[in-house]
Design a protein around this motif. Structure first.
Motif, mmCIF file in Angstrom:
data_model
loop_
_atom_site.group_PDB
_atom_site.id
_atom_site.type_symbol
_atom_site.label_atom_id
_atom_site.label_comp_id
_atom_site.label_asym_id
_atom_site.label_seq_id
_atom_site.Cartn_x
_atom_site.Cartn_y
_atom_site.Cartn_z
ATOM 1 N N PRO A 127 0.819 -1.216 0.000
ATOM 2 C CA PRO A 127 0.000 0.000 0.000
ATOM 3 C C PRO A 127 0.853 1.266 0.000
ATOM 4 N N SER A 128 0.406 2.271 -0.742
ATOM 5 C CA SER A 128 1.154 3.526 -0.839
ATOM 6 C C SER A 128 1.239 4.179 0.537
ATOM 7 N N LEU A 129 2.271 4.970 0.731
ATOM 8 C CA LEU A 129 2.476 5.643 2.003
ATOM 9 C C LEU A 129 1.786 6.996 2.057
ATOM 10 N N ASP A 130 1.584 7.606 0.885
ATOM 11 C CA ASP A 130 1.037 8.959 0.858
ATOM 12 C C ASP A 130 -0.431 9.008 0.448
ATOM 13 N N GLY A 131 -0.997 7.856 0.045
ATOM 14 C CA GLY A 131 -2.399 7.839 -0.334
ATOM 15 C C GLY A 131 -2.696 8.461 -1.679
ATOM 16 N N LYS A 132 -1.658 8.780 -2.448
ATOM 17 C CA LYS A 132 -1.876 9.378 -3.763
ATOM 18 C C LYS A 132 -2.002 8.317 -4.862
ATOM 19 N N SER A 133 -1.713 7.090 -4.521
ATOM 20 C CA SER A 133 -1.876 5.972 -5.451
ATOM 21 C C SER A 133 -2.318 4.774 -4.624
ATOM 22 N N PHE A 134 -2.671 3.687 -5.311
ATOM 23 C CA PHE A 134 -3.098 2.496 -4.578
ATOM 24 C C PHE A 134 -1.896 1.762 -3.971
#
Length: 636
Positions: free
Chosen positions: A547-554
């Motif tokens: 899972p992405s760390l910044d929430g900008k991608s999946f």
């Protein structure tokens, strides 16, 4: 020389030529004489202003170029040029002149970052004691970027580089860096204008005040950065943070309903049949043949404002997660223990809500019912609320798991029925409930299509993507040798060719009637192989994503390694964020390995999805099939 290298070399040459041209312009003709006089002539205030204004259009362009250079060259001070612009051209014209240069500089940095690839920019942060790694994941990252522009001693170019590292789209990057630049430009230009409009004395007083503020900041720099870091930490995006089920937001729900209706209407014809009035608390079960089944389910129950379970993968991206939460959806980690999901289900039902679930928990591979994990039936029995079913036929053919998109003008039939009442569910056994559910949800789109002679699928590329679920040639036995083109499936080893007609059936010299039979054939072969070989294993080099760390991608890249699947379970040996690891998942905890057709195979561990991309992506379906056989052997 590859294309990427050619582009980089061309970009370097063009950039150097552009910079050389700008410098030539700055020091050519009258510009050279005027610049020399500015720094050498003994001029009073009026003469100084008059000289600046004598620049004319060339002067405006020169000051814009200098403003651009202040962004690109970090150690070049920005205030002198802004003061000159204010003195010579007034506040508003001066701001415009400087802003044009800053925008050009910002854009050049963005272009260079994109062309020459991502680089480690930590060296540019020296002396700026901010937690840039956490800042990247902050929900308030835009606010912090604007704040950086206000802080003294933070070069404009450094802020631009950081903004680039966030992978922002240019429009958002442009807005943030432009808005952030305006306050400092305004102060510098206004300072210059005050010197001409009022007096040097007043300007010097203002300048001294600014210097004092800068000194105070430098003296308390650590405290200021500490406060900002605390703010960043407070608003940091937390991947896998708990999601609490809520009733849909009426405003968002209304507009999404309209958008979903228009989108669905443009793609397929939906035939609805409603045989029951659903009242909460209730669970509505839906078969899962297509990625967009939730749209069909919502089309029957939209006015009831139901809550729906969605794969946790979709909550790894914060913008999508925010929308799903507002629609009343909440996440589920497939085929693993998920306490958060269970709590949300109980919460919805305790508030007399309606819960939509797809108990198969994965997309159908060939358009027919997949089995349901036994613990799911236990959950239904324990909840003791009425069960309803939504049966979807034709959904798979309208948007198959392996296809590139919708089959336009498809027909999808959707039917809502009550399965058992709250009283009935108390009086039947778990096994009886299992039989009822599977009987009600059982579907086979090939059988359904047989009774719908009028339906046709006219796409010229109807077969493309089938190689991602068909992996054994029935003629030569070769694996992963199949390819597709338009309506044909080919074997690259023996030349076998199978052609689909407009009803998803093979015609001519055909190995099977349809691809579902072909798929079942290869599953049986694999089952025989595994059952006859105690040492069977499936192995591949893989790319690991998490899972992405910044929430900008999946998902994000996390490492490289090797995956092995055998009778014990799934083992990953390789790197994880630069460290060597060995990760093991027992076969008894893997009900099924999820897979994306021609993409990956996956396994959830609590809230974390381990996402493996095999060297040959077409083999992903083999991992799914093998996990089913190995799991069934393990639990016997």
């Amino acid at each position: 020389m590859n294309k990427s290298l050619k582009i980089k070399i061309l970009s370097i040459v063009l950039t150097m030529l552009a910079v050389a041209g700008l410098f030539w312009f700055m020091f050519s003709g009258d510009n050279r004489i005027i610049i020399k006089q500015l720094f050498t002539a003994d001029l009073d205030q009026e003469e100084f202003v008059e000289l600046i204004r004598s620049f004319g259009l060339r002067g405006c362009i020169t000051l814009s170029i200098l403003s651009m250079m202040q962004v690109i060259i970090p150690f070049m001070p920005e205030e002198p040029v802004q003061v000159l612009a204010g003195m010579g051209y007034g506040v508003w014209h001066g701001i415009l002149i400087c802003l044009i240069g800053v925008v050009l500089g910002n854009s050049l940095i963005y272009l260079a970052y994109k062309v020459f690839g991502k680089r480690d920019i930590k060296s540019s942060h020296k002396g700026i004691d901010l937690d840039f790694d956490k800042l990247r994941t902050s929900k308030r990252v835009a606010f912090i970027i604007l704040l950086l522009y206000v802080l003294p001693a933070v070069p404009l170019g450094v802020i631009c580089l950081f903004a680039c590292s966030l992978n922002l789209k240019y429009p958002r990057y442009f807005i943030l860096t432009t808005l952030g630049s305006i306050p400092s430009i305004f102060v510098g230009v206004a300072l210059g204008h005050l010197a001409t409009a009022m007096s040097w004395t007043f300007s010097i007083i203002v300048f001294v005040i600014i210097v004092v503020l800068v000194i105070l900041f430098l003296m308390n720099k650590k405290k200021v950065y500490k406060k900002i870091n605390q703010f960043i930490k407070k608003h940091a995006f937390k991947q896998n943070s708990e999601v609490i089920a809520k009733k849909p937001n009426p405003f968002v729900y209304f507009f999404v309903r309209i958008g979903a209706y228009l989108y669905r209407r443009s793609k397929v014809k939906v035939v609805k049949k409603i045989n029951a009035d659903v009242k909460g608390p209730a669970i509505v079960l839906c078969n899962h043949g297509s990625f967009v089944d939730f749209l069909y389910a919502y089309s029957l129950l939209a006015k009831k404002k139901p809550n729906i379970l969605m794969a946790r993968l979709y909550y790894y991206r914060k913008d999508l997660a925010g929308l799903l939460k507002k629609l009343g959806a909440f996440p589920k980690s497939m085929f693993t223990s998920d306490i958060e999901n269970a709590k949300n289900c109980i919460k919805v039902l305790s508030e007399n809500g309606i819960l939509i679930m797809m108990p198969e928990a994965r997309l159908s591979t060939v358009g027919k019912f997949e089995d349901i994990q036994p613990t799911t039936h236990k959950f239904f029995k324990k909840m003791g609320v009425p069960l309803y079913t939504i049966k979807i036929n034709g959904g798979y053919f309208a948007y198959p798991k392996w296809a590139k998109g919708w089959r336009k003008k498809s027909v999808v039939e959707v039917e809502l029925n009550q399965l058992v009442s709250a009283e009935e569910i108390k009086d039947i056994t778990e096994e009886q409930l299992k039989t009822k559910i599977e009987s009600a949800l059982n579907y086979n789109d090939f059988e359904w299509l047989e009774n719908r002679k009028e339906i046709r699928y006219n796409q010229p590329d109807l077969a493309e993507g089938l190689e991602n679920i068909l992996y054994v040639c029935p003629h030569c036995g070769k694996r992963l040798s199949l390819v597709t083109y338009k309506r044909d499936v080919f074997c690259t080893e023996c030349g076998l060719r199978a052609t689909l007609n407009d009803r998803y059936a093979f015609v001519g010299s055909k190995p099977f009637n349809n691809f579902a039979e072909w798929y079942d054939y290869q599953k049986d072969l694999l089952k025989q192989q595994i059952e006859s070989d105690e040492n069977y294993k499936l192995e591949s080099k893989v790319t690991l994503k998490l899972p992405s760390l910044d929430g900008k991608s999946f998902m994000r890249f996390a490492g490289f390694g090797t995956c092995t699947l055998d009778r014990n379970g799934l083992t990953y040996k390789g790197t994880l964020d630069g460290e060597q690891i060995e990760k093991f998942f027992s076969i008894k905890t893997i009900y099924r390995l999820l897979f994306g057709a021609g993409e990956d195979f996956e396994v959830y561990e609590n809230k974390v999805l381990w996402y493996f991309v095999p060297e040959n992506k077409r083999s992903s379906v083999m991992w799914y099939n093998a996990s089913e056989v190995l799991y069934n052997l393990a639990i016997k």
